[in-house]
Write a protein that holds these residues in place. Structure first.
Motif, PDB file in Angstrom:
ATOM      1  N   ARG A 466       0.829  -1.226   0.000  1.00 28.76           N
ATOM      2  CA  ARG A 466       0.000   0.000   0.000  1.00 28.76           C
ATOM      3  C   ARG A 466       0.856   1.266   0.000  1.00 28.76           C
ATOM      4  O   ARG A 466       0.352   2.357  -0.230  1.00 28.76           O
ATOM      5  CB  ARG A 466      -0.926   0.002   1.220  1.00 28.76           C
ATOM      6  N   LEU A 467       2.159   1.117   0.262  1.00 34.91           N
ATOM      7  CA  LEU A 467       3.039   2.289   0.315  1.00 34.91           C
ATOM      8  C   LEU A 467       3.368   2.784  -1.087  1.00 34.91           C
ATOM      9  O   LEU A 467       3.459   1.994  -2.028  1.00 34.91           O
ATOM     10  CB  LEU A 467       4.348   1.934   1.030  1.00 34.91           C
ATOM     11  N   PRO A 468       3.578   4.104  -1.253  1.00 29.77           N
ATOM     12  CA  PRO A 468       4.059   4.604  -2.549  1.00 29.77           C
ATOM     13  C   PRO A 468       5.488   4.110  -2.801  1.00 29.77           C
ATOM     14  O   PRO A 468       6.207   3.754  -1.858  1.00 29.77           O
ATOM     15  CB  PRO A 468       4.007   6.126  -2.379  1.00 29.77           C
ATOM     16  N   TRP A 496      20.064   1.139  -9.721  1.00 24.62           N
ATOM     17  CA  TRP A 496      18.905   1.733  -9.061  1.00 24.62           C
ATOM     18  C   TRP A 496      17.739   0.746  -8.993  1.00 24.62           C
ATOM     19  O   TRP A 496      17.598  -0.128  -9.838  1.00 24.62           O
ATOM     20  CB  TRP A 496      18.482   3.015  -9.771  1.00 24.62           C
ATOM     21  N   GLU A 497      16.914   0.922  -7.962  1.00 17.61           N
ATOM     22  CA  GLU A 497      15.758   0.046  -7.753  1.00 17.61           C
ATOM     23  C   GLU A 497      14.528   0.885  -7.434  1.00 17.61           C
ATOM     24  O   GLU A 497      14.647   2.042  -7.004  1.00 17.61           O
ATOM     25  CB  GLU A 497      16.014  -0.920  -6.591  1.00 17.61           C
ATOM     26  N   LEU A 498      13.380   0.298  -7.613  1.00 20.01           N
ATOM     27  CA  LEU A 498      12.113   0.877  -7.143  1.00 20.01           C
ATOM     28  C   LEU A 498      11.606  -0.003  -6.011  1.00 20.01           C
ATOM     29  O   LEU A 498      11.456  -1.214  -6.183  1.00 20.01           O
ATOM     30  CB  LEU A 498      11.086   0.903  -8.271  1.00 20.01           C
ATOM     31  N   GLU A 499      11.391   0.596  -4.858  1.00 17.96           N
ATOM     32  CA  GLU A 499      10.929  -0.159  -3.696  1.00 17.96           C
ATOM     33  C   GLU A 499       9.904   0.661  -2.927  1.00 17.96           C
ATOM     34  O   GLU A 499       9.804   1.888  -3.121  1.00 17.96           O
ATOM     35  CB  GLU A 499      12.110  -0.502  -2.775  1.00 17.96           C
ATOM     36  N   PRO A 500       9.145   0.028  -2.033  1.00 21.33           N
ATOM     37  CA  PRO A 500       8.209   0.791  -1.198  1.00 21.33           C
ATOM     38  C   PRO A 500       8.942   1.841  -0.358  1.00 21.33           C
ATOM     39  O   PRO A 500      10.121   1.685  -0.022  1.00 21.33           O
ATOM     40  CB  PRO A 500       7.579  -0.289  -0.309  1.00 21.33           C
ATOM     41  N   LEU A 501       8.256   2.886  -0.036  1.00 20.29           N
ATOM     42  CA  LEU A 501       8.825   4.011   0.708  1.00 20.29           C
ATOM     43  C   LEU A 501       9.457   3.525   2.018  1.00 20.29           C
ATOM     44  O   LEU A 501       8.821   2.800   2.783  1.00 20.29           O
ATOM     45  CB  LEU A 501       7.723   5.036   0.999  1.00 20.29           C
ATOM     46  N   GLY A 502      10.676   3.945   2.265  1.00 24.30           N
ATOM     47  CA  GLY A 502      11.391   3.558   3.487  1.00 24.30           C
ATOM     48  C   GLY A 502      12.484   2.539   3.242  1.00 24.30           C
ATOM     49  O   GLY A 502      13.355   2.336   4.095  1.00 24.30           O
ATOM     50  N   ARG A 515      10.254  11.839  10.874  1.00 19.97           N
ATOM     51  CA  ARG A 515      10.170  13.267  10.543  1.00 19.97           C
ATOM     52  C   ARG A 515      10.029  13.458   9.030  1.00 19.97           C
ATOM     53  O   ARG A 515       9.240  14.289   8.563  1.00 19.97           O
ATOM     54  CB  ARG A 515      11.415  13.980  11.080  1.00 19.97           C
ATOM     55  N   MET A 516      10.813  12.692   8.266  1.00 22.89           N
ATOM     56  CA  MET A 516      10.747  12.790   6.809  1.00 22.89           C
ATOM     57  C   MET A 516       9.370  12.372   6.296  1.00 22.89           C
ATOM     58  O   MET A 516       8.830  12.965   5.357  1.00 22.89           O
ATOM     59  CB  MET A 516      11.829  11.895   6.181  1.00 22.89           C
ATOM     60  N   THR A 517       8.785  11.353   6.925  1.00 18.58           N
ATOM     61  CA  THR A 517       7.461  10.875   6.517  1.00 18.58           C
ATOM     62  C   THR A 517       6.401  11.951   6.747  1.00 18.58           C
ATOM     63  O   THR A 517       5.513  12.166   5.903  1.00 18.58           O
ATOM     64  CB  THR A 517       7.098   9.588   7.295  1.00 18.58           C
ATOM     65  N   GLN A 518       6.499  12.625   7.883  1.00 18.58           N
ATOM     66  CA  GLN A 518       5.545  13.698   8.181  1.00 18.58           C
ATOM     67  C   GLN A 518       5.670  14.836   7.166  1.00 18.58           C
ATOM     68  O   GLN A 518       4.664  15.390   6.701  1.00 18.58           O
ATOM     69  CB  GLN A 518       5.797  14.224   9.596  1.00 18.58           C
ATOM     70  N   GLN A 519       6.906  15.175   6.787  1.00 15.72           N
ATOM     71  CA  GLN A 519       7.123  16.238   5.804  1.00 15.72           C
ATOM     72  C   GLN A 519       6.559  15.851   4.437  1.00 15.72           C
ATOM     73  O   GLN A 519       5.955  16.670   3.737  1.00 15.72           O
ATOM     74  CB  GLN A 519       8.622  16.560   5.687  1.00 15.72           C
ATOM     75  N   LYS A 528      -1.956   8.768   1.349  1.00 17.80           N
ATOM     76  CA  LYS A 528      -2.087   8.331   2.738  1.00 17.80           C
ATOM     77  C   LYS A 528      -0.884   7.447   3.093  1.00 17.80           C
ATOM     78  O   LYS A 528      -0.712   6.362   2.544  1.00 17.80           O
ATOM     79  CB  LYS A 528      -3.386   7.548   2.951  1.00 17.80           C
ATOM     80  N   ILE A 529      -0.043   7.960   4.007  1.00 22.53           N
ATOM     81  CA  ILE A 529       1.178   7.247   4.389  1.00 22.53           C
ATOM     82  C   ILE A 529       1.183   7.018   5.887  1.00 22.53           C
ATOM     83  O   ILE A 529       1.007   7.961   6.677  1.00 22.53           O
ATOM     84  CB  ILE A 529       2.441   8.051   4.001  1.00 22.53           C
TER      85      ILE A 529
END
Length: 566
Positions: A466-468, A496-502, A515-519, A528-529
């Motif tokens: 569900r993560l971007p 380079w790779e594409l992976e879920p956020l984080g 903090r980065m997630t909130q920004q 929605k994260i």
């Protein structure tokens, strides 16, 4: 080149040949004789069916059959010919099996008498292949020599033409190898294809000469012409095999010497990629191919060029900082990377990302051109006096790169293209990782945690799905970071790779990640994260990375922290 070739031939015939015939004479001679018998039995098994077809199509017994056979029953002759063909082909198969047995036994005898300790991986296999390649090359050489004698007796003109063709081919290829870098690379990289083309041309020349001779003498025996043509085809194939087997022996010369000769130390040969790298770093040739690489982006003639080695963390990639001064007195700065063949995929993968319209937002140099130099991929980037990052600022520069990648949003086109080609993290971790890690858990407490992890894994994967998605670069290394004006950039994007956020975020920096997630959520309220899911992704990515590096204890140590995010 000629001195190297003569030295290798001297080694093949005198050093290696004398050694094999002295230590294992029985097996060496047996393999050579069996090879000749195998070749000629194969030749006969081709010819006899052809004669049977001619017999079936002729109203009378053809002239190439003996006079005494004319009284024999035609049907019986056909049946006998078929039986003889089967018997001769069976002899060919038997010879091939005996060759295999004698090759292994001969190589084992050579190893036994050399009394060497284990020096490198697969040395027994290398010894067997070396002995087999030598004996088969020698047998093929005998076959070609006997074939040439037969051709010389039947068609002297054909033998002379072929001899001239072989000499001309060797001389022209040798001259090309000596004076043309393109031909040299072609021969080194695609020798088998070059030999195949040369032997095919030789066969067609032979065919043309036979047709010419037959037209000159229409009363000549057609069966002899057909037999000569088949013999020529086999000779060309065997010539190709001789060269290929010799090249295999020459490429393993250091290993073969140390295995079979007492006074030879083991000195590994330089890898082909390394040898090619030194060719491209030669100052004279370097400026020539750099000008060729820049020709697509610099339209005004370059009057002066300076190039400086740029250290990367991959021995298969050559990189240079280039300063080019054009005829209009303008100074241009470039960063040029040349990939060896083994890294061809990385070169194209890098171009796929950096040619995307949104790539200007990545911490990467601007890609100006991608082309090939002598068949090797070359990527050209814009630069302006790049500065390497020092050790003191390494940690902060790395975090700066991670921050920029965290906020970068890849296009839907890039995401779809990537997903069609490669699995994402939540697809990989459910494959073989879990059952294999389970085998390494023995502590009762760890066993309980691992069972809980297995039960929760489907829900973990659903959260990750569900993560971007974000771009990650696993090659964030000190040698790949530069300061470009005031910004930190990465010089290599081949993995380079594409992976879920984080993903790829340091597991020991959870507060910065939150903090980065909130920004990011503030910047993109439509997405929605969940911050806990982003943290979960960083932990699962680290677990998978430890598993791939076989750091299984580190991977298992992450499970209690992962379970807190259920």
């Amino acid at each position: 080149m000629f001195s190297t070739l003569l030295n290798n031939l001297k080694w093949f015939f005198l050093s290696l040949g004398l050694k094999f015939f002295q230590v294992a004479p029985g097996y060496t001679i047996s393999v050579a004789i069996l090879n000749l018998l195998s070749h000629f039995s194969m030749l006969c098994s081709f010819l006899i069916p052809l004669k049977v077809l001619l017999l079936l199509g002729a109203p009378e017994l053809p002239s190439f059959f003996p006079e005494s056979w004319k009284s024999e029953n035609r049907q019986e002759l056909i049946i006998i010919s078929i039986i003889v063909t089967a018997a001769i082909y069976s002899l060919h198969l038997l010879c091939e099996k005996l060759i295999e047995i004698c090759t292994v036994k001969g190589a084992n005898e050579l190893l036994l008498k050399s009394k060497k300790i284990m020096l490198f991986k697969n040395q027994d296999e290398i010894a067997i292949k070396a002995y087999g390649n030598y004996t088969l090359a020698l047998a093929n050489l005998f076959f070609v020599t006997i074939g040439l004698i037969i051709i010389l007796y039947i068609y002297p003109l054909l033998a002379a033409v072929l001899l001239i063709y072989i000499i001309l081919s060797v001389v022209l290829l040798s001259i090309g190898y000596q004076f043309s870098k393109k031909i040299r690379f072609k021969l080194e990289e695609e020798l088998a294809e070059t030999i195949r083309i040369c032997t095919a041309i030789g066969f067609f020349i032979a065919f043309g000469v036979i047709v010419y001779l037959f037209l000159q003498n229409p009363n000549a025996d057609i069966a002899i012409a057909i037999a000569a043509l088949i013999l020529m085809r086999l000779m060309m194939n065997k010539t190709s095999q001789i060269i290929k087997r010799m090249m295999k022996l020459f490429s393993k010369r250091s290993e073969i010497d140390v295995l079979f000769f007492h006074n030879k130390p083991y000195i590994p040969l330089i890898e082909q990629d390394e040898r090619i790298a030194w060719e491209f770093t030669d100052p004279d040739y370097r400026h020539a191919w750099l000008k060729q690489a820049l020709s697509a982006v610099v339209l005004i003639p370059i009057t002066r060029m300076e190039s400086k080695w740029h250290q990367l963390n991959d021995k298969h990639i050559l990189a240079f900082d280039v300063t080019a001064i054009t005829a209009d007195s303008q100074t241009h700065y470039f960063f040029v990377k040349l990939y060896t063949r083994i890294k061809y995929g990385q070169a194209t993968h890098e171009v796929d990302l950096l040619s995307d319209p949104t790539s200007h937002s990545l911490p990467a140099l601007t890609l100006l051109a991608n082309n090939e130099i002598d068949g090797y991929p070359c990527n050209v980037f814009a630069s302006d006096n790049l500065e390497h990052i020092d050790q003191k600022s390494w940690s902060s520069s790395r975090l700066q790169i991670l921050d920029q990648l965290f906020f970068f949003r890849p296009t839907e086109k890039l995401i779809k293209q990537y997903k069609r080609s490669r699995p994402l993290l939540y697809d990989r971790i459910v494959d073989h990782m879990v059952p294999r890690l389970r085998q390494l858990v023995h502590d009762p407490v760890r066993e309980k945690e691992f069972r809980q992890f297995e039960e929760a894994l489907p829900s973990f994967c659903a959260k990750l799905a569900r993560l971007p998605l974000q771009i990650i670069n696993p090659d964030i290394d000190l040698n790949h970071l530069v300061k470009h004006q005031t910004q930190v950039k990465m010089t290599h994007w081949g993995n380079w790779e594409l992976e879920p956020l984080g993903a790829a975020w340091p597991v020991n920096r959870p507060k910065r990640l939150y903090r980065m997630t909130q920004q990011l959520q503030a910047l993109h309220p439509e997405i929605k994260i969940c911050a806990e899911d982003v943290r979960l992704c960083s932990l699962l990515y680290a677990l998978n990375a430890y598993y791939l590096d076989r750091k299984y204890s580190y991977a298992l140590d992450l499970i209690p922290e992962i379970l807190k995010l259920r």
